[in-house]
Design a protein around this motif. Sequence first.
Motif, PDB file in Angstrom:
ATOM      1  N   HIS A  43      -3.664  -0.526  -5.893  1.00  0.00           N
ATOM      2  CA  HIS A  43      -3.539  -1.533  -6.946  1.00  0.00           C
ATOM      3  C   HIS A  43      -2.114  -2.046  -6.845  1.00  0.00           C
ATOM      4  CE1 HIS A  43      -4.170  -3.661 -10.691  1.00  0.00           C
ATOM      5  NE2 HIS A  43      -2.958  -3.261 -11.048  1.00  0.00           N
ATOM      6  N   LEU A  44      -1.968  -3.316  -6.517  1.00  0.00           N
ATOM      7  CA  LEU A  44      -0.661  -3.930  -6.316  1.00  0.00           C
ATOM      8  C   LEU A  44      -0.345  -4.835  -7.488  1.00  0.00           C
ATOM      9  CD1 LEU A  44       1.719  -4.359  -4.319  1.00  0.00           C
ATOM     10  CD2 LEU A  44       0.418  -6.266  -3.381  1.00  0.00           C
ATOM     11  N   ALA A  45       0.867  -4.746  -7.989  1.00  0.00           N
ATOM     12  CA  ALA A  45       1.303  -5.588  -9.104  1.00  0.00           C
ATOM     13  C   ALA A  45       2.680  -6.155  -8.777  1.00  0.00           C
ATOM     14  CB  ALA A  45       1.361  -4.771 -10.390  1.00  0.00           C
ATOM     15  N   ILE A  46       2.874  -7.418  -9.144  1.00  0.00           N
ATOM     16  CA  ILE A  46       4.181  -8.035  -8.966  1.00  0.00           C
ATOM     17  C   ILE A  46       4.545  -8.786 -10.242  1.00  0.00           C
ATOM     18  CG2 ILE A  46       3.991  -8.270  -6.464  1.00  0.00           C
ATOM     19  CD1 ILE A  46       3.437 -11.283  -6.904  1.00  0.00           C
ATOM     20  N   ARG A  47       5.832  -9.029 -10.382  1.00  0.00           N
ATOM     21  CA  ARG A  47       6.303  -9.881 -11.459  1.00  0.00           C
ATOM     22  C   ARG A  47       7.078 -11.016 -10.812  1.00  0.00           C
ATOM     23  NH1 ARG A  47       9.233  -6.561 -14.281  1.00  0.00           N
ATOM     24  NH2 ARG A  47      11.197  -7.184 -13.352  1.00  0.00           N
ATOM     25  N   LEU A  48       6.575 -12.227 -11.008  1.00  0.00           N
ATOM     26  CA  LEU A  48       7.262 -13.421 -10.512  1.00  0.00           C
ATOM     27  C   LEU A  48       8.206 -13.929 -11.591  1.00  0.00           C
ATOM     28  CD1 LEU A  48       4.536 -15.588  -8.719  1.00  0.00           C
ATOM     29  CD2 LEU A  48       6.328 -14.206  -7.677  1.00  0.00           C
ATOM     30  N   GLY A  49       9.400 -14.310 -11.163  1.00  0.00           N
ATOM     31  CA  GLY A  49      10.357 -14.879 -12.093  1.00  0.00           C
ATOM     32  C   GLY A  49      10.122 -16.364 -12.275  1.00  0.00           C
ATOM     33  N   ALA A  50      10.869 -16.972 -13.178  1.00  0.00           N
ATOM     34  CA  ALA A  50      10.761 -18.401 -13.441  1.00  0.00           C
ATOM     35  C   ALA A  50      11.090 -19.225 -12.204  1.00  0.00           C
ATOM     36  CB  ALA A  50      11.688 -18.785 -14.596  1.00  0.00           C
ATOM     37  N   ASP A  51      11.900 -18.665 -11.304  1.00  0.00           N
ATOM     38  CA  ASP A  51      12.271 -19.368 -10.070  1.00  0.00           C
ATOM     39  C   ASP A  51      11.218 -19.216  -8.973  1.00  0.00           C
ATOM     40  OD1 ASP A  51      12.621 -16.712  -9.368  1.00  0.00           O
ATOM     41  OD2 ASP A  51      14.713 -16.941  -8.723  1.00  0.00           O
ATOM     42  N   GLY A  52      10.115 -18.514  -9.265  1.00  0.00           N
ATOM     43  CA  GLY A  52       9.043 -18.341  -8.291  1.00  0.00           C
ATOM     44  C   GLY A  52       9.272 -17.209  -7.308  1.00  0.00           C
ATOM     45  N   ARG A  53      10.304 -16.445  -7.502  1.00  0.00           N
ATOM     46  CA  ARG A  53      10.599 -15.311  -6.610  1.00  0.00           C
ATOM     47  C   ARG A  53      10.040 -14.017  -7.197  1.00  0.00           C
ATOM     48  NH1 ARG A  53      13.647 -16.480  -2.425  1.00  0.00           N
ATOM     49  NH2 ARG A  53      14.745 -18.470  -2.442  1.00  0.00           N
ATOM     50  N   ILE A  54       9.687 -13.113  -6.324  1.00  0.00           N
ATOM     51  CA  ILE A  54       9.184 -11.807  -6.746  1.00  0.00           C
ATOM     52  C   ILE A  54      10.362 -11.000  -7.274  1.00  0.00           C
ATOM     53  CG2 ILE A  54       8.089  -9.665  -6.005  1.00  0.00           C
ATOM     54  CD1 ILE A  54       6.611 -11.373  -3.840  1.00  0.00           C
ATOM     55  N   GLU A  55      10.326 -10.696  -8.551  1.00  0.00           N
ATOM     56  CA  GLU A  55      11.390  -9.918  -9.180  1.00  0.00           C
ATOM     57  C   GLU A  55      11.168  -8.421  -9.012  1.00  0.00           C
ATOM     58  OE1 GLU A  55      11.435 -11.145 -13.285  1.00  0.00           O
ATOM     59  OE2 GLU A  55      12.788 -12.817 -12.847  1.00  0.00           O
ATOM     60  N   GLU A  56       9.893  -8.040  -9.026  1.00  0.00           N
ATOM     61  CA  GLU A  56       9.558  -6.621  -8.913  1.00  0.00           C
ATOM     62  C   GLU A  56       8.166  -6.496  -8.321  1.00  0.00           C
ATOM     63  OE1 GLU A  56       9.732  -2.578 -11.689  1.00  0.00           O
ATOM     64  OE2 GLU A  56      10.128  -4.532 -12.592  1.00  0.00           O
ATOM     65  N   ALA A  57       7.989  -5.462  -7.530  1.00  0.00           N
ATOM     66  CA  ALA A  57       6.684  -5.154  -6.938  1.00  0.00           C
ATOM     67  C   ALA A  57       6.456  -3.661  -7.081  1.00  0.00           C
ATOM     68  CB  ALA A  57       6.659  -5.554  -5.461  1.00  0.00           C
ATOM     69  N   ALA A  58       5.225  -3.285  -7.371  1.00  0.00           N
ATOM     70  CA  ALA A  58       4.884  -1.873  -7.506  1.00  0.00           C
ATOM     71  C   ALA A  58       3.418  -1.683  -7.148  1.00  0.00           C
ATOM     72  CB  ALA A  58       5.137  -1.395  -8.935  1.00  0.00           C
ATOM     73  N   TYR A  59       3.075  -0.458  -6.834  1.00  0.00           N
ATOM     74  CA  TYR A  59       1.692  -0.150  -6.478  1.00  0.00           C
ATOM     75  C   TYR A  59       1.321   1.225  -7.008  1.00  0.00           C
ATOM     76  CZ  TYR A  59       3.656   2.918  -2.926  1.00  0.00           C
ATOM     77  OH  TYR A  59       4.349   3.917  -2.298  1.00  0.00           O
ATOM     78  N   THR A  60       0.031   1.419  -7.171  1.00  0.00           N
ATOM     79  CA  THR A  60      -0.529   2.728  -7.469  1.00  0.00           C
ATOM     80  C   THR A  60      -1.753   2.867  -6.572  1.00  0.00           C
ATOM     81  OG1 THR A  60      -1.865   1.827  -9.278  1.00  0.00           O
ATOM     82  CG2 THR A  60       0.259   2.792  -9.876  1.00  0.00           C
ATOM     83  N   GLY A  61      -2.252   4.051  -6.455  1.00  0.00           N
ATOM     84  CA  GLY A  61      -3.432   4.273  -5.637  1.00  0.00           C
ATOM     85  C   GLY A  61      -3.293   5.542  -4.825  1.00  0.00           C
ATOM     86  N   HIS A  62      -4.192   5.666  -3.876  1.00  0.00           N
ATOM     87  CA  HIS A  62      -4.176   6.853  -3.028  1.00  0.00           C
ATOM     88  C   HIS A  62      -4.594   6.466  -1.624  1.00  0.00           C
ATOM     89  CE1 HIS A  62      -8.582   7.157  -2.952  1.00  0.00           C
ATOM     90  NE2 HIS A  62      -8.510   6.724  -4.207  1.00  0.00           N
ATOM     91  N   GLY A  63      -4.126   7.253  -0.688  1.00  0.00           N
ATOM     92  CA  GLY A  63      -4.466   7.009   0.705  1.00  0.00           C
ATOM     93  C   GLY A  63      -3.642   7.882   1.619  1.00  0.00           C
ATOM     94  N   CYS A  64      -3.778   7.624   2.879  1.00  0.00           N
ATOM     95  CA  CYS A  64      -3.066   8.410   3.884  1.00  0.00           C
ATOM     96  C   CYS A  64      -1.580   8.066   3.872  1.00  0.00           C
ATOM     97  CB  CYS A  64      -3.662   8.155   5.266  1.00  0.00           C
ATOM     98  SG  CYS A  64      -3.376   6.482   5.876  1.00  0.00           S
ATOM     99  N   ALA A  65      -0.808   8.844   4.601  1.00  0.00           N
ATOM    100  CA  ALA A  65       0.637   8.633   4.671  1.00  0.00           C
ATOM    101  C   ALA A  65       0.977   7.243   5.187  1.00  0.00           C
ATOM    102  CB  ALA A  65       1.268   9.704   5.568  1.00  0.00           C
TER     103      ALA A  65
END
Length: 152
Positions: A43-65
């Motif tokens: 599950h990928l989540a991002i926060r875009l700023g007013a300038d259209g740039r990615i301010e923060e990105a984070a993920y959750t989930g499970h999988g291999c290394a």
Amino acid sequence: MEVASLYNEQFMDHVAHPDYKYELEDATHEHDGINPSCGDELHLAIRLGADGRIEEAAYTGHGCAVSMASADMMSDLMVGKTAKEAIALCNLFKTMITGDEKDMQKLEDELDEAAMLKDVSHMPARVKCAELAWRTLSEMLKHDGGAATTTE
């Protein structure tokens, strides 16, 4: 670099101590990705700023290394990028991971430490694992003609 050297200290640090594996509470965009061949889920989540740039990105989930380290490296790389820049990096990663891009200087310059995953191209069973986060981000950003749908 040999395939066996993929699991180096830097790679394993992303697995054992990911910087970007957490719930992003104030996300502006979210998207789920799955690798049906092995069951990795993201599950990928991002926060875009007013300038259209990615301010923060984070993920959750499970999988291999490979999938989890790749998601952490990708999240780090995308902070500060526009949607267009992020999609271009996702496309470059895909050409690297499928063995189509061989210009190591370009890969290192543009993908930074994610370029260490280039040897996954010699491990066909792991290619989809490595590209899961990148594909998920690209799908998210391309949705609705290039502007992802905001979460409400």
